[in-house]
Motif scaffolding. Sequence first.
Motif: not given
Length: 583
Positions: A203, A222-223, A225-226, A229-230
């Motif tokens: 990511v 958005v990124e 949040r991505n 999550t990781g």
Amino acid sequence: MSKPKTSANWRQLIRLVRETKPSKGLLAAALFLSIISTLVGLAIPLFTKNMVDSFSLTSLSLTQIVLMGVAFIVQAIAGGVGVYLLNRAGQKVVASLRDRLWKKLLVLPVSYYDNHETGETISRMTNDTGVVKGLISEHLTGFFTGILGVVGSISVLLYLDWKMTLMMLIVVPLAILILTPLGRQMHKISVGLQDETAGFTAVISRVLSEIRLVKASNAETVEYRNGQTGIEKLFRLGLKEGIVSAWVGPLIFFILMLLLVIIIGYGGARVASGTLTAGDLVAFILYLFQFVLPITQITNFFTQFQKAVGATERIAALLELGEEDHASGKPLDNAGRPLTLERVTFAYKAGETILDDVSFTMQPGKVTAIVGPSGSGKTTLFALLERFYPPTGGAIKLGEELIDAYSLPSWRSRIGYVSQESPLIAGTIRDNICYGLPHDVTDQELEQAARMAYADTFIHELPNGYETEVGERGVKLSGGQRQRIAIARALLRNPQILMLDEATSSLDSKSEIVVQQALNNLMQGRTTLVIAHRLSTVVDADQIVFLEKGKVTGIGTHEELFQTHALYREFAAQQLRIQEHRV
């Protein structure tokens, strides 16, 4: 089902390490010194026993004091040098492993990179190999010296008092019963942790490499949040690992205290009854620590071993993948022959045909334009000619021979490719123009290529000329400048086959004129295949191939197709309207 797999993974790890050809002499020296350190450590409690049993100031001799001092110094030096040598061996193993992986990554086919994110591959190269290094350089010595320490301690303890030793050993099955499930749990966690680390690295790599797109698209949230999550998944797995580690320490301490209470209680009673000396009891307590602490080292080794097994599975899987064959095939001295596609079919996945029964011939020194709607397979055709993928059906020939008959490096050295993106590497303009050439390039050759690509003017205007840094992916240069550097690179390679993914389609009018002049220089006398977006390219081509949904629906000159091919006529009319609008 799980036991055979674990056993296989153990063997896989050992095989992988052996394949790196570690220095046996270095490992032997490191282990020998570590063993010496352990043996000296085992002798020290015996000195202490004798001192305690006959303790008085007058009984202390200079010889005893010197021997004790020498023993401590030898133990410290042997242990320190042993640790250094093993660390050196571990570093050499991981360097060799990374060298194998790097070599493998460079010869894996393009299809591998189609299906795997860059960050995931980087994680294999850095994180997983680091786990293997940690096992060898930090825990291997502890494992062997730990076993020696445990065996040596038990042997001496049995000699001193076998009854008290057997009572102490009652605790060992309890320790195994407690620590074995924790080791299994640590293996599961470490496998998950390595997977999540690889995913998180992927990511980060993807986002940072396209940071301009992220910002231009307002995609930071958005990124974030991505990435979050990781991070959260890694945090949860890290907590689980911490919980297991938190159990191991207190449990070992509990076992140590339990043993200490047994020995002091039972031993104290033996001393009081006169069946055991005070020196024996002191030696017992010292050997207790030399018994329990190695068990801790052995436990840590197996915990790290479980992590290394998980890392090995992924490394081995990567090393076992099929790769491009750069060795076989004959050299290609002259590519100035007809290049023919005979009923070529290709699909990236079964049932998803991209090219279907494509046949045409490109004559040497002539220009063939490929025209067609988006998604018709034009770029895929280029990939097949570069031999990034083999056709799933049909054949591609140079003259009367299959292009597979020639070695890959030899074949690709005869091809020049200029794409719309014109990818550049981080480095100087000189680095980019000379990229991939096996020989040194003189300043005169460099200047000549830049001049023919109409790049010399803007290069000389830059403060550092050819030594100007272009930035990651050439971001410090304009589109037209990047295209001209790519053309200079192709000119310097002096290819006989030229593939152009219409390099002027995304440029402004002024840049397009200059780049087109450079392309004309590049195309002189070469077999040229062009993905055409401009009518000027199509009109000047010796042959036009029209592709629709992977099929050839028309071949001929501009005039011939304009008269006979309705979709081509529509394409040409549309291009004329665009040109009139631009004028």
